[in-house]
Design a protein around this motif. Sequence first.
Motif, PDB file in Angstrom:
ATOM      1  N   LEU A 214       0.472  -1.381   0.065  1.00  0.00           N
ATOM      2  CA  LEU A 214       0.450  -0.146  -0.192  1.00  0.00           C
ATOM      3  C   LEU A 214       1.269   1.385   0.101  1.00  0.00           C
ATOM      4  O   LEU A 214       0.837   2.278  -0.525  1.00  0.00           O
ATOM      5  N   ASN A 215       1.780   1.625   1.124  1.00  0.00           N
ATOM      6  CA  ASN A 215       2.485   2.432   0.574  1.00  0.00           C
ATOM      7  C   ASN A 215       4.128   2.184   0.523  1.00  0.00           C
ATOM      8  O   ASN A 215       4.918   3.441   0.693  1.00  0.00           O
ATOM      9  N   ASP A 216       3.812   1.426   0.451  1.00  0.00           N
ATOM     10  CA  ASP A 216       5.149   0.407  -0.384  1.00  0.00           C
ATOM     11  C   ASP A 216       5.462   1.261  -2.018  1.00  0.00           C
ATOM     12  O   ASP A 216       4.618   0.259  -2.545  1.00  0.00           O
ATOM     13  N   LEU A 217       6.046   2.258  -2.798  1.00  0.00           N
ATOM     14  CA  LEU A 217       5.887   2.799  -3.899  1.00  0.00           C
ATOM     15  C   LEU A 217       7.288   2.520  -4.487  1.00  0.00           C
ATOM     16  O   LEU A 217       7.748   3.477  -5.241  1.00  0.00           O
ATOM     17  N   PHE A 218       8.287   1.958  -3.917  1.00  0.00           N
ATOM     18  CA  PHE A 218       9.488   0.654  -4.409  1.00  0.00           C
ATOM     19  C   PHE A 218       8.790   0.302  -5.765  1.00  0.00           C
ATOM     20  O   PHE A 218       7.837  -0.396  -5.776  1.00  0.00           O
ATOM     21  N   ILE A 302      10.195  11.003  -4.044  1.00  0.00           N
ATOM     22  CA  ILE A 302      10.329  11.545  -3.141  1.00  0.00           C
ATOM     23  C   ILE A 302       9.208  10.478  -1.781  1.00  0.00           C
ATOM     24  O   ILE A 302       8.431  11.050  -2.341  1.00  0.00           O
ATOM     25  N   ALA A 303      10.227   9.813  -1.081  1.00  0.00           N
ATOM     26  CA  ALA A 303       9.557   9.197   0.131  1.00  0.00           C
ATOM     27  C   ALA A 303       9.916   9.460   0.976  1.00  0.00           C
ATOM     28  O   ALA A 303      11.028   9.510   1.490  1.00  0.00           O
ATOM     29  N   LEU A 304       9.139   9.037   2.175  1.00  0.00           N
ATOM     30  CA  LEU A 304       8.957   8.983   3.563  1.00  0.00           C
ATOM     31  C   LEU A 304       8.232   8.148   4.435  1.00  0.00           C
ATOM     32  O   LEU A 304       6.912   7.863   4.246  1.00  0.00           O
ATOM     33  N   GLY A 319       4.104   9.197   3.564  1.00  0.00           N
ATOM     34  CA  GLY A 319       4.223  10.094   2.247  1.00  0.00           C
ATOM     35  C   GLY A 319       5.117   9.267   1.110  1.00  0.00           C
ATOM     36  O   GLY A 319       5.660   9.162   0.771  1.00  0.00           O
ATOM     37  N   TYR A 320       5.127  10.171  -0.304  1.00  0.00           N
ATOM     38  CA  TYR A 320       5.139  10.108  -1.640  1.00  0.00           C
ATOM     39  C   TYR A 320       4.882  11.033  -2.568  1.00  0.00           C
ATOM     40  O   TYR A 320       3.685  11.076  -2.615  1.00  0.00           O
ATOM     41  N   ARG A 321       5.394  10.826  -2.947  1.00  0.00           N
ATOM     42  CA  ARG A 321       5.313  11.866  -4.663  1.00  0.00           C
ATOM     43  C   ARG A 321       6.120  11.669  -5.371  1.00  0.00           C
ATOM     44  O   ARG A 321       7.225  11.764  -5.304  1.00  0.00           O
ATOM     45  N   GLY A 322       5.449  11.211  -6.790  1.00  0.00           N
ATOM     46  CA  GLY A 322       5.907  10.480  -8.263  1.00  0.00           C
ATOM     47  C   GLY A 322       4.745  10.081  -9.242  1.00  0.00           C
ATOM     48  O   GLY A 322       3.931  11.149  -9.310  1.00  0.00           O
ATOM     49  N   TYR A 323       5.322   8.739  -8.798  1.00  0.00           N
ATOM     50  CA  TYR A 323       4.317   8.915 -10.414  1.00  0.00           C
ATOM     51  C   TYR A 323       3.550   7.141 -10.170  1.00  0.00           C
ATOM     52  O   TYR A 323       4.156   6.058  -9.593  1.00  0.00           O
ATOM     53  N   TRP A 324       2.411   6.839 -11.096  1.00  0.00           N
ATOM     54  CA  TRP A 324       2.413   5.689 -10.463  1.00  0.00           C
ATOM     55  C   TRP A 324       3.055   4.318 -10.926  1.00  0.00           C
ATOM     56  O   TRP A 324       3.937   4.576 -12.556  1.00  0.00           O
ATOM     57  N   LYS A 325       3.584   3.753 -10.911  1.00  0.00           N
ATOM     58  CA  LYS A 325       4.537   2.794 -10.536  1.00  0.00           C
ATOM     59  C   LYS A 325       4.245   1.894 -12.015  1.00  0.00           C
ATOM     60  O   LYS A 325       5.689   1.220 -12.349  1.00  0.00           O
ATOM     61  N   SER A 326       3.212   1.059 -12.148  1.00  0.00           N
ATOM     62  CA  SER A 326       3.367   0.752 -13.401  1.00  0.00           C
ATOM     63  C   SER A 326       2.323   1.710 -14.041  1.00  0.00           C
ATOM     64  O   SER A 326       0.762   2.567 -13.954  1.00  0.00           O
ATOM     65  N   PRO A 327       1.972   1.113 -16.013  1.00  0.00           N
ATOM     66  CA  PRO A 327       1.498   2.337 -16.508  1.00  0.00           C
ATOM     67  C   PRO A 327       0.044   2.044 -16.369  1.00  0.00           C
ATOM     68  O   PRO A 327      -0.754   1.023 -16.895  1.00  0.00           O
ATOM     69  N   THR A 328      -0.977   3.428 -15.961  1.00  0.00           N
ATOM     70  CA  THR A 328      -2.178   2.973 -15.950  1.00  0.00           C
ATOM     71  C   THR A 328      -3.204   4.552 -16.494  1.00  0.00           C
ATOM     72  O   THR A 328      -4.398   4.512 -16.007  1.00  0.00           O
ATOM     73  N   GLY A 329      -2.399   5.542 -17.383  1.00  0.00           N
ATOM     74  CA  GLY A 329      -2.954   5.946 -17.915  1.00  0.00           C
ATOM     75  C   GLY A 329      -2.491   5.563 -19.357  1.00  0.00           C
ATOM     76  O   GLY A 329      -1.665   4.267 -19.967  1.00  0.00           O
ATOM     77  N   PHE A 339       2.642   7.211 -16.929  1.00  0.00           N
ATOM     78  CA  PHE A 339       2.464   6.399 -15.714  1.00  0.00           C
ATOM     79  C   PHE A 339       2.405   8.234 -15.373  1.00  0.00           C
ATOM     80  O   PHE A 339       3.081   8.792 -14.779  1.00  0.00           O
ATOM     81  N   PRO A 340       0.457   8.005 -14.698  1.00  0.00           N
ATOM     82  CA  PRO A 340       0.427   9.662 -14.644  1.00  0.00           C
ATOM     83  C   PRO A 340       1.494  10.111 -12.906  1.00  0.00           C
ATOM     84  O   PRO A 340       1.765   9.367 -12.407  1.00  0.00           O
ATOM     85  N   ALA A 341       1.140  11.494 -12.519  1.00  0.00           N
ATOM     86  CA  ALA A 341       1.685  11.390 -11.230  1.00  0.00           C
ATOM     87  C   ALA A 341       1.168  11.217 -10.619  1.00  0.00           C
ATOM     88  O   ALA A 341      -0.558  11.055 -10.113  1.00  0.00           O
ATOM     89  N   LEU A 342       1.614  11.427  -9.023  1.00  0.00           N
ATOM     90  CA  LEU A 342       0.843  10.258  -8.229  1.00  0.00           C
ATOM     91  C   LEU A 342       1.673  11.010  -6.710  1.00  0.00           C
ATOM     92  O   LEU A 342       3.010  11.011  -6.396  1.00  0.00           O
ATOM     93  N   ALA A 343       0.358  10.974  -5.536  1.00  0.00           N
ATOM     94  CA  ALA A 343       0.531  10.922  -4.284  1.00  0.00           C
ATOM     95  C   ALA A 343       0.502  10.495  -3.679  1.00  0.00           C
ATOM     96  O   ALA A 343      -1.276  10.269  -3.951  1.00  0.00           O
TER      97      ALA A 343
END
Length: 509
Positions: A214-218, A302-304, A319-329, A339-343
Motif C-alpha cells: 500500500l505505502n511501499d512505492l518502491f 521522494i518517499a517519507l 508520504g510519497y510523491r512521484g508517479y504510478w509505478k505501473s502504466p495506468t494511463g 505513468f501519471p503523476a501520483l501522491a
Amino acid sequence: MRQALANQFPRKSTHRDKRLISGIVAGAILVFTLSVSICRADEPALPGGLEQGNSAEASSDPTLPSGLGAEDQQTEPGLPSGLDGQQEIRLETAKRSHKAGWALPEELSGYVELRGGLRLQDDPVHDDITLMEARWQLSYDKYMPEFLPRGNFRVTGDLIFDAEESDRENVDLEEGAGFFDLRELWLSASPLDFLDIKAGRQILTWGTGNLLFLNDLFPKDYQSFFLGRRIDYLKAPSDAVKASFYANLANVDVVYTPRFDADRFVDGSRLSLYDPSLNRLRGEDQPLQTDRPDEWFKTDEIALRIYRNIAAYELALYGYRGYWKSPTGTDLASGKRIFPALAVWGASMRGPAGAGIGNLEFSWYDSLDDSQGDDPLVQNSEWRFLAGYEQEVATDLTVGLQYYLEYMIDYRAYKDNLPTGFPARKQDRHWLTLELTQELMAQNQLVLSLFTFYDLSVDDWYFRPQATYDISDRWQAQIGANIFVGGRDTFFGQFEKNSNGYFALRLSF
C-alpha cells in the motif's frame, strides 16, 4: 519493459519440442531425487541463522495486485558490521569452507542456480516454456571505517543465461533484461550518531502487508514473480539516496530517487495478458509500448516514513510523491501507456494481537493528473485498506490471513466518461489472502507453503504452492507453481494462459 524483437507470433511447440521438454523435467526430477537420497547421509543442517544459502523463501514470506507485501518488515537500523552477528556467521562459514578444502574471501558470497518452468496450458501467443535459465550471483561486502564513519560498501550482480530471453546481448539495468542484472551497488556511512546515509542501487521496502503493497512505492518485478523466480526478485532495485534520522520522539526515513524507477510489469514480452483495447491476448508479437518519465532530477520521486514503537506496537506514517509505478494511463496521440503523476499518504500499525501478530494499514492514492476523476485515460484516485493476522496454530504450522480493499473515489465521473466497449470495474474491490506454511524434518529442512489470493468482487483467484528442501548446508531444491483462475477482464484472469510450474536447484557459497 524491453520490447520483443519478433514481429510475428512465436512458433508453436512441435511434438519433438514437447518430448525434449518432458525429458528436461524428468531429468530435473531424477537429479533432485538422487541428490536427496545421497545427501541424507550428510551432517544435519545447522540451526537457522547459521545455514548458508537459506533463502528468503525458506522462511516462507511471500508478498502482490496493484498494491500487491512487504516480505521484510525491518524498521530498526542495522547495527554496524561486527555488532550484528555477521562476524560469527562469516567465521563459521570460513571454518566449514576450510574443512571442505577451499575458502572464499569472507567479503564474497553468492550462489549458482538452475531454474526452469513450463506452462500448464496452451497459450496462443507464447511457447510452452516460461523459464529456462542459469544464474550466477556474486556479492561483495566491505566494512570500511577507515574511509568513512562506520562505512559499508556492497555490490551484488547476477550473470544470467536465459534461453527464453529474445535479446540476451543487450543489457537493460532498468528492466533487468540481458545477460547481467545489477542488484545492488551502494555505499553507506554514519556521519553523525543520529544519522545514517545510504546512496546507490539498493533494495528498499517498508509497510506491513504480505505480497500486498500500500505505502511501499518502491519498484516491484511482477514479471519475475509470475515466472517463478525466487521471492526476493519480487523487489526490483532502486537508484536512490536514503537518509535515516533517529530521535527519542520518532525515527524518520527519507528516500530520494533522482529518476523515476518503474515496476517491471507484465507487458506481453514473456507473459501474455488480455488487452481490452485489442480484444485479444497481447504477447511477444506486440508488447505494451510505454512512455516512461526518465529525465534525471526532473522526473524524480521522494518517499517519507516516520515511525516509532509504543509498547510492543510499531506505528508509522508515510508520504510519497512521484508517479504510478505501473502504466495506468494512455496518451491518446501516441497510443502509448503512460505513468501519471501520483501522491500517496498513509499510516500503519503492527503488533501483538491475541496469540498472534496483527497489522493494519491505510493509504490515500491521489491521482494528480485526474483530480476530478473524469479523465478516462488516467487511473482514478483511490482509498486502500489492509488488515492482517498471523499465528502459529500448531507446531511449525503458521496461518496468515489478510483482507484488502481498493475503493475508487470519483466513481460516478469514472462511469460517465468510460469509453464505449470498455468493461467497467466495480467501485470497491475486496480481496482475501490466505497463507499456510508448514516446516518439516530436522532443523525445518523442508518447507511447504501455499499462498492464495481471492477477489470477492469478481471471483478471481491466484494460487502459489511451493516446496523448498535444504538438501545440505549449500544445496537447495525447490518446486512450485503459479496458477491463475478468473475471467479475461479480471486482474488474475487476464494472465490465465500463463499458469505454470517451475523447479530450481541452487548451490550457495
